[in-house]
Enzyme design. Structure first.
Site, PDB file in Angstrom:
ATOM      1  CG  HIS A 152      -0.562   0.356   2.723  1.00  0.00           C
ATOM      2  ND1 HIS A 152      -0.850  -0.381   4.019  1.00  0.00           N
ATOM      3  CD2 HIS A 152      -0.156   1.364   2.928  1.00  0.00           C
ATOM      4  CE1 HIS A 152       0.006   0.077   4.484  1.00  0.00           C
ATOM      5  NE2 HIS A 152      -0.308   1.440   3.988  1.00  0.00           N
TER       6      HIS A 152
ATOM      7  CG  ASP B 276       0.124  -3.717   2.948  1.00  0.00           C
ATOM      8  OD1 ASP B 276       0.852  -3.721   1.653  1.00  0.00           O
ATOM      9  OD2 ASP B 276      -0.843  -3.879   3.392  1.00  0.00           O
TER      10      ASP B 276
ATOM     11  CB  SER C 250       2.471   1.144   6.879  1.00  0.00           C
ATOM     12  OG  SER C 250       1.475   1.089   6.948  1.00  0.00           O
TER      13      SER C 250
END
Ligand code: ARG
Ligand code: ASP
Length: 662
Positions: free
Chosen positions: A83, A205, A597
């Site tokens: 992402h 991810d 992240s």
């Protein structure tokens, strides 16, 4: 006696999951190192941050200003989240080469794809400059001096503890960063918005990039002559895996937390702001989802918009629920009252809590108006561009767009009257309903009418902008990301100083502000609900259980089904709970937030065991108060990453440049 022993025992058993709150400044990590080592860490403070030798900080980057990445080879190979690489992957995707859907695997250096405006930043050093500023140097002068130290250097002075301390951060920025690999979205975004912020999780991810530099290893603009960057340090990878209780550390760039705000602000967030914003977004999402379900082209058209609206929408729900369930407002209120009592007779601090409360009273409505405006009228487009109009699906968007306008006009009614724009009041008087008023303005903008017809829409738009400016003038600050004002900032400077003097037991750390931090904790599950314990590890078996070709978010690639059927896991297969499988995601107690992240999740030896990418739902309250019982970060297991690169991507050659330890 027996009771004490039992309590002691219970405390010992629970120890690994306790008190893992905190996002620590790397240059001051020596203050935490004893605690870290007591919890299992095997390395030194110098291994984490040093200006004399290569240290872990030299393998961590701020990835394009919103995520974290880590170096995993001597040749500039970098890992971050799918992402986080999403924009880059999307920009390279076309109908013929749809890397978002099918994944992308460079099979040689020559196939790695350059990305305009994608950069990474390494921290060269950080140092406290509070004294220099007190002595009269300005932050701007300090920054200018630091920038002149090297090619591609960036610098900034950041406030810690609401300005009680200032730190200089010096970075080296690289602008030639190329896409190396991305799994198909059905792996990298598996579970989509449905599983977002949720455990159990099965998302792969990750994406891979490579940092390029000039021949002398310095930052350089993109050039075919550039060569892979040779980092001072890169992480080794451990495929030993993790188990409950194992030490974990996260090194990255958390963006924004508010751990010291008054109970008034917490109550505002959980009881007023979050519920209103959630309700408004629920309406927007309903409209968009309906459009998406009615038409495959619209599903794609609104995908990114849906994802970004849904991400915060879901986060706020978890946050408000967590704060409510854990009694955060009442606990904070007690704490403030005790501080207030202590502060009596201490002129520097007496009255600061009351002062904060009074200032919140003054600005609450204005800030609420700001938030409502941003969630409603500010979301509407000034115009539909010629490019949009040329899109094949444009005409079919009309009813959804009209519904969004009506919805925004209706919901803007939540804005306190004194902060509404005059033209809205006029429009409502004239058209009698928000729907009719919205229709009139929407029609003009949709048609792309002449300037006379457009005038009411233009005027509403300009007034809305000016009303937001008016509010920020009132608050005395442009930084409206949080409920904030110039006066609040000054009061908080004093309040935090007082808290640190008063509460000697508490381990204070500065709020996240997108500067490099260390968080540490351990792998741990949690009690999800009464009698319902959530284990900290998921596996490929869980992916197969969710697999459903009928549901977009759960439709995995055939290659993964085949691998599962043949059990051809190679070196990535491992036995978990008596089953041979591939590990996928795990939970830990590290204190993280947005910006973390892509952060490396490291074991006691500083080896990479996972990539951080999310938190569990109620955990999102940790932006305001970290609750060790429920706050968990979610990482993708590095063994799943390697498995996907090797078995799904067929790009096993990339593993050759990594240092993989078993
Ligand atoms: N919740 C995570 C974060 O805040 C992941 C968001 C991306 N994933 C998604 N399904 N929208 O960034
Ligand atoms: N998903 C977030 C990010 O992109 C991480 C989090 O909020 O836990 O940084």
């Amino acid at each position: 006696m027996k009771r004490t022993l039992l309590t002691l025992l219970a405390a010992l058993v629970l120890l690994p999951a306790l008190a893992d709150e905190g996002m620590w400044l790397p240059s001051l990590i020596s203050e935490r190192i004893d605690d870290m080592r007591a919890k299992g860490f095997r390395l030194t403070a110098e291994d984490i941050y040093s200006i004399n030798k290569a240290s872990m900080k030299d393998a961590v980057v701020l990835f394009n200003g919103g995520c974290t990445g880590e170096l995993i080879s001597p040749e500039g190979l970098l890992l971050t989240n799918h992402h986080c690489g999403y924009d880059a992957i999307q920009k390279h995707s076309t109908v013929e080469h749809d890397y978002l859907t099918n994944g992308f695997w460079a099979m040689s250096r020559a196939e790695e794809l350059p990305n305009e405006k994608l950069w990474v930043r390494f921290l060269v050093r950080m140092e406290e400059v509070t004294d220099r500023i007190a002595a009269g140097e300005t932050a701007a002068q300090i920054v200018e001096k630091a920038k002149a130290e090297g090619t591609g250097y960036k610098a900034s002075v950041e406030q810690m503890y609401y300005g009680n301390q200032q730190f200089l951060f010096v970075y080296e920025q690289f602008d030639d960063v190329r896409l190396v690999a991305a799994p198909p979205s059905s792996i990298g975004k598996f579970g989509g918005d449905t599983d977002n912020w949720i455990w159990p999780r099965h998302t792969g991810d990750f994406s891979m990039f490579r940092v390029y530099a000039s021949k002398d290893n310095r930052p350089a603009a993109y050039s075919p002559q550039n060569v892979p960057y040779r980092p001072k340090k890169h992480f080794s990878i451990s495929t030993k895996g993790v188990k409950e209780g194992d030490f974990t550390m996260i090194y990255g760039f958390p963006g924004n937390t508010q751990e010291y705000i008054l109970s008034d602000a917490v109550a505002y967030i959980a009881e007023r702001s979050d519920p209103a914003k959630i309700a408004i977004r629920t309406g927007r999402l309903d409209i968009i989802t309906k459009a998406q379900e009615s038409d495959p082209a619209l599903r794609i058209h609104y995908a990114a918009k849906h994802a970004s609206i849904a991400n915060a929408w879901k986060k706020w729900q978890g946050e408000a629920l967590g704060i409510d369930r854990r009694g955060t407002v009442a606990a904070k209120f007690d704490y403030e009252t005790q501080f207030g009592l202590w502060s009596v007779g201490r002129p520097e601090y007496a009255g600061v809590v009351m002062g904060l409360r009074a200032e919140y009273d003054r600005i609450m409505d204005a800030y609420f108006a700001y938030e409502i405006t941003r969630e409603t009228l500010s979301t509407l487009p000034a115009a539909y561009t010629p490019e949009e109009r040329a899109e094949e699906c444009f005409a079919r968007r009309k009813s959804a767009e009209q519904a969004l306008w009506r919805h925004a006009f209706r919901e803007y009614g939540r804005c306190p009257k004194v902060y509404r724009t005059p033209s809205y009041a006029e429009g409502m008087a004239r058209y009698k309903s928000p729907e009719a008023y919205a229709d009139a303005l929407f029609e003009a903008v949709w048609e792309g009418s002449d300037s006379v017809t457009m005038q009411p829409a233009v005027r509403l738009r300009e007034e809305t902008k000016r009303m937001l400016d008016h509010i920020s003038w009132m608050l005395g600050t442009k930084s409206l990301r949080n409920l904030n004002s110039k006066i609040l900032n000054e009061l908080y400077t004093t309040y935090i100083k007082g808290l640190r003097e008063w509460d000697r037991e508490r381990a204070f750390y500065p709020d996240a502000n997108l500067t490099l931090r260390v968080a540490y904790g351990s792998v741990a599950g949690y009690e999800y609900a009464d009698g319902e314990y959530h284990k900290p590890q998921t596996t490929l078996d869980g992916i197969i259980a969710k697999d459903n070709p009928e549901i977009y978010d759960y439709d995995i690639p055939q290659s993964l089904r085949d691998l599962y059927a043949s059990k051809n896991y190679g070196r990535w297969g491992t036995v978990i709970d008596g089953r041979r499988t591939v590990p996928v995601c795990f939970l830990a107690t590290n204190h993280t937030t947005g910006g973390n992240s892509g952060s490396p999740v490291l074991n006691a030896r500083g080896e990479l065991v996972g990539i951080n990418f999310d938190r569990t739902w109620l955990s999102t309250m940790s932006d305001i108060a970290f609750d060790p019982d429920i706050c968990r970060n979610i990482a993708v297991d590095i063994r799943y990453v390697l498995f996907v690169i090797d078995r799904v991507g067929g790009a096993g050659y990339l593993l050759d440049e990594m240092k993989i330890r078993r």
